[in-house]
Write an enzyme that holds these catalytic residues in place. Structure first.
Site, PDB file in Angstrom:
ATOM      1  N   ARG A 212      67.240  -1.108  -3.444  1.00  0.00           N
ATOM      2  CA  ARG A 212      67.923  -0.948  -4.555  1.00  0.00           C
ATOM      3  C   ARG A 212      67.668  -1.604  -5.727  1.00  0.00           C
ATOM      4  NH1 ARG A 212      72.098   1.037  -0.344  1.00  0.00           N
ATOM      5  NH2 ARG A 212      72.618  -1.185  -0.352  1.00  0.00           N
ATOM      6  N   PHE A 228      69.271  12.202  -1.483  1.00  0.00           N
ATOM      7  CA  PHE A 228      70.288  11.505  -0.403  1.00  0.00           C
ATOM      8  C   PHE A 228      71.237  10.356  -1.039  1.00  0.00           C
ATOM      9  CE2 PHE A 228      66.256  13.369   1.225  1.00  0.00           C
ATOM     10  CZ  PHE A 228      66.693  14.425   2.109  1.00  0.00           C
ATOM     11  N   ASP A 250      73.116  14.761  -3.125  1.00  0.00           N
ATOM     12  CA  ASP A 250      73.472  14.880  -1.909  1.00  0.00           C
ATOM     13  C   ASP A 250      74.157  16.031  -1.513  1.00  0.00           C
ATOM     14  OD1 ASP A 250      73.976  11.916  -0.125  1.00  0.00           O
ATOM     15  OD2 ASP A 250      75.130  13.509   0.451  1.00  0.00           O
ATOM     16  N   SER A 251      74.295  16.285  -0.284  1.00  0.00           N
ATOM     17  CA  SER A 251      74.929  17.559   0.261  1.00  0.00           C
ATOM     18  C   SER A 251      76.454  17.413   0.545  1.00  0.00           C
ATOM     19  CB  SER A 251      74.173  18.294   1.310  1.00  0.00           C
ATOM     20  OG  SER A 251      74.235  16.949   2.772  1.00  0.00           O
ATOM     21  N   ASP A 301      65.562   8.824   0.562  1.00  0.00           N
ATOM     22  CA  ASP A 301      66.055   8.150   1.487  1.00  0.00           C
ATOM     23  C   ASP A 301      66.769   9.106   2.549  1.00  0.00           C
ATOM     24  OD1 ASP A 301      66.936   5.904   3.104  1.00  0.00           O
ATOM     25  OD2 ASP A 301      68.592   5.473   1.837  1.00  0.00           O
ATOM     26  N   CYS A 341      64.556   6.074   8.456  1.00  0.00           N
ATOM     27  CA  CYS A 341      65.278   5.099   9.235  1.00  0.00           C
ATOM     28  C   CYS A 341      65.439   5.523  10.576  1.00  0.00           C
ATOM     29  CB  CYS A 341      66.664   5.005   8.748  1.00  0.00           C
ATOM     30  SG  CYS A 341      67.485   6.527   8.440  1.00  0.00           S
TER      31      CYS A 341
HETATM   32  N1  SAH Z   1      70.376   6.124  -0.196  1.00  0.00           N
HETATM   33  C1  SAH Z   1      71.766   5.970   0.471  1.00  0.00           C
HETATM   34  C2  SAH Z   1      71.822   6.115   1.895  1.00  0.00           C
HETATM   35  C3  SAH Z   1      71.399   7.659   2.213  1.00  0.00           C
HETATM   36  S1  SAH Z   1      72.347   8.148   3.912  1.00  0.00           S
HETATM   37  C4  SAH Z   1      72.182   4.594   0.124  1.00  0.00           C
HETATM   38  O1  SAH Z   1      71.505   3.845  -0.248  1.00  0.00           O
HETATM   39  O2  SAH Z   1      73.451   4.377   0.386  1.00  0.00           O
HETATM   40  C5  SAH Z   1      71.631   9.889   3.810  1.00  0.00           C
HETATM   41  C6  SAH Z   1      72.357  10.807   3.154  1.00  0.00           C
HETATM   42  O3  SAH Z   1      71.889  12.044   2.868  1.00  0.00           O
HETATM   43  C7  SAH Z   1      73.819  11.083   3.320  1.00  0.00           C
HETATM   44  O4  SAH Z   1      74.902  10.734   2.262  1.00  0.00           O
HETATM   45  C8  SAH Z   1      74.119  12.588   3.629  1.00  0.00           C
HETATM   46  O5  SAH Z   1      75.074  13.117   3.425  1.00  0.00           O
HETATM   47  C9  SAH Z   1      72.982  13.237   2.886  1.00  0.00           C
HETATM   48  N2  SAH Z   1      72.206  14.271   3.610  1.00  0.00           N
HETATM   49  C10 SAH Z   1      72.002  14.720   4.789  1.00  0.00           C
HETATM   50  N3  SAH Z   1      71.288  15.647   4.902  1.00  0.00           N
HETATM   51  C11 SAH Z   1      71.005  16.120   3.323  1.00  0.00           C
HETATM   52  C12 SAH Z   1      70.489  17.320   3.050  1.00  0.00           C
HETATM   53  N4  SAH Z   1      69.906  18.160   3.637  1.00  0.00           N
HETATM   54  N5  SAH Z   1      70.434  17.514   1.736  1.00  0.00           N
HETATM   55  C13 SAH Z   1      71.061  16.696   0.667  1.00  0.00           C
HETATM   56  N6  SAH Z   1      71.670  15.531   1.306  1.00  0.00           N
HETATM   57  C14 SAH Z   1      71.702  15.424   2.847  1.00  0.00           C
END
Ligand code: SAH
Length: 397
Positions: A212, A228, A250-251, A301, A341
Site C-alpha cells: 500500500r 477488491f 468491492d462487492s 488484490d 493470496c
Molecule cells: N486490498 C484489500 C484486501 C482485499 S480482500 C486491502 O488492502 O485491505 C478481497 C476483497 O474482495 C473483499 O473485500 C471482498 O469483499 C471483495 N470481493 C470478493 N469477490 C469480489 C468480486 N467478485 N467483486 C468485487 N469484490 C469482491
C-alpha cells in the site's frame, strides 16, 4: 505421553528439512491414547525420537511439530518462550517497530503451527486454526499479554480451515473487554478503523502494508483503479500519495461503508478525488472496457480464489480473466499491481498466468518489481507453504 510412530522412511522431511507437518499417510501407528490437540512424542520407524507434535486425528495433517527437540516440554513456559521470541523478532526490524497494526505470530513460520496473532493498538486478535493451537488457548493468551503488555485479547477462530481439524468456530473476548470507541490504527500516515469482530480475517489485511505504501509512491497525479478495495487501505494510500483520482470497487457493502468511514477519519486527504463502487469487479471491468475507460494505475488484490492446490485450475482461470481485463484498461505505460493470496497458486504459476493474460490482452508487459507480504508475515525456510501472498508490479505497454 502417547507415541506416534512413522512409516519407514517417513521421518525424512522432519529430520532433513525440519518440516513441521506430518501427513496421515506418513503415520504408522499411535501407541497409547491421545485426544485431538494432545501432545505426542514422534518416533521414526526405528524408534529414533524426532520431536513433539500436536495430534490431530481428524485432519489430513495428522500432526504438527511443536519442537524437533525430543526433550523439550510443551507446556505454558514453552508458549511463553515462543511468543516472546516472535514478538522480539519483529522488534529487531526497524520497519516494524512501532507499527500500530502488526502481525505478532505468523503460525508455522514463527514456530507456532495454527496460531495467528495480530495486534491493533492495545488489542490483540488471535486465530487458532489447529487442534493443538486450540488446546493451548489459555497459555497462548497469557504469553501474548505478557509479551505485549496488551490488556485486551479477542478470539477470531472462525476460519473455514478449523472444519478440517474437526473444530467449531469460536469468537469472543478471551481477556479484557470491548471499548465503546472504534479501534483505529495508523498505517503509513493514514488512519484506519479495524472491525475485529466483523471484519475479514482478524479485521484487516496487514500483509499488504508495504505494498500500500508503494502504491502511494506510484500514484502521484495518476488515475487509479483499486479493485477488491475492502476497507480502502490501498485507496487511502493512493490519495495520500497525490493521486488525481481513485476509483475503488468491492462487492461488499459493509466493506465499502467502512472504507468511506476510514476516508472520513483522514480529513487531510482530498475526499473529492475518491469514488466508490459497489459491484462485482469482473462485471465492472467489462463495463469500463465497453465504455473505453482507461487508467494510469490498477490494483488487483482479489480474495483467495484457490484455498488449496485442488482448486488451482479454476482459480487460474479467474486470475487470468481478471488480469486480462486489468491489462486492457491500462493506458500505454501504465502500472498494474496484481496479487494472488492463494496458497494453491505458486509464484511461478502466478507469473505464467499473468503472462498469458497480458498476451491475450494484446499487451506487452515488464516486471518492475516482485511483491510479497510484509516482514511481519515471514516465510520460514522450513515452511515454504507460508509464502501465500505473491504479487507483481508490471509496466504495461
Ligand atoms: N486490498 C484489500 C484486501 C482485499 S480482500 C486491502 O488492502 O485491505 C478481497 C476483497 O474482495 C473483499 O473485500 C471482498 O469483499 C471483495 N470481493 C470478493 N469477490 C469480489 C468480486 N467478485 N467483486 C468485487 N469484490 C469482491
Amino acid at each position: 505421553m502417547a507415541q506416534l510412530i512413522l512409516m519407514p522412511g517417513k521421518e525424512r522431511s522432519a529430520l532433513k528439512q525440519s518440516h513441521p507437518w506430518l501427513f496421515a499417510g506418513s503415520v504408522g501407528r499411535l501407541e497409547g491414547r491421545a485426544r485431538p490437540g494432545d501432545t505426542v512424542e514422534v518416533l521414526a520407524d526405528n524408534l529414533r525420537p524426532l520431536g513433539r507434535a500436536a495430534y490431530s486425528p481428524q485432519s489430513q495433517i495428522r500432526a504438527r511439530f511443536w519442537t524437533f527437540d525430543p526433550n523439550e516440554s510443551v507446556d505454558d513456559a514453552f508458549f511463553k518462550r515462543r511468543i516472546a521470541l516472535a514478538v522480539a523478532r519483529r522488534q529487531r526490524l526497524p520497519a516494524l517497530r512501532g507499527q500500530a497494526g502488526l502481525r505478532l505470530i505468523h503460525a508455522e513460520s514463527d514456530g507456532l503451527p495454527g496460531v495467528i496473532a495480530d495486534q491493533y493498538g492495545d488489542t490483540v486478535v488471535v486465530q487458532l486454526t489447529s487442534a493443538g493451537a486450540d488446546k493451548w488457548r489459555k497459555a497462548i493468551v497469557a504469553g501474548l499479554c505478557q509479551a505485549t503488555g496488551c490488556a485486551r485479547v479477542f478470539e477470531r477462530s472462525d476460519s473455514d480451515v478449523r472444519g478440517l481439524e474437526g473444530l467449531e468456530p469460536v469468537t469472543g473476548w478471551l481477556h479484557g473487554a470491548a471499548r465503546d470507541e472504534a479501534l483505529v490504527i495508523e498505517e503509513n500516515g493514514v488512519r484506519l478503523a479495524v472491525d475485529i469482530a466483523g471484519g475479514h480475517k482478524t479485521g484487516f489485511y496487514l500483509d499488504q502494508r508495504d505494498n500500500r505504501a508503494l502504491l502511494g509512491q506510484l500514484a502521484t497525479d495518476c488515475s487509479v483503479l483499486n479493485c477488491f478495495c475492502y476497507t480502502g487501505g490501498f485507496s487511502l494510500q493512493a490519495l495520500a500519495g497525490g493521486a488525481a483520482s481513485v476509483l475503488s470497487i468491492d462487492s461488499s457493502g459493509p466493506a465499502l461503508a467502512q472504507a468511506q468511514a476510514n476516508l472520513a477519519l483522514n480529513p487531510q486527504l482530498p475526499a473529492e478525488r475518491a469514488e466508490w463502487l459497489e459491484a462485482d469487479v469482473f462485471d465492472a471491468l467489462r463495463e469500463f472496457r465497453k465504455a473505453g475507460r482507461l487508467f494510469d494505475v490498477i490494483v488487483l488484490d482479489p480474495p483467495k480464489f484457490a484455498p488449496s492446490a485442488a482448486h488451482a485450475e479454476r482459480a487460474a482461470r479467474a486470475y487470468k480473466d481478471i488480469n486480462i481485463l486489468g491489462c486492457r484498461l491500462l493506458k500505454p505505460g501504465g502500472l498494474l499491481m496484481t496479487y494472488s493470496c492463494s496458497g494453491g497458486i505458486g509464484l511461478e504459476l502466478f507469473q505464467k498466468i499473468v503472462a498469458s493474460a497480458a498476451h491475450d490482452a494484446g499487451r506487452s508487459a515488464r516486471i518492475v518489481q516482485r511483491l510479497a507480504g510484509a516482514a511481519d508475515h515471514p516465510v520460514a525456510l522450513n515452511f515454504p507453504e507460508g509464502e501465500y501472498l505473491k504479487g507483481l508490479l508490471l509496466q504495461v505497454d
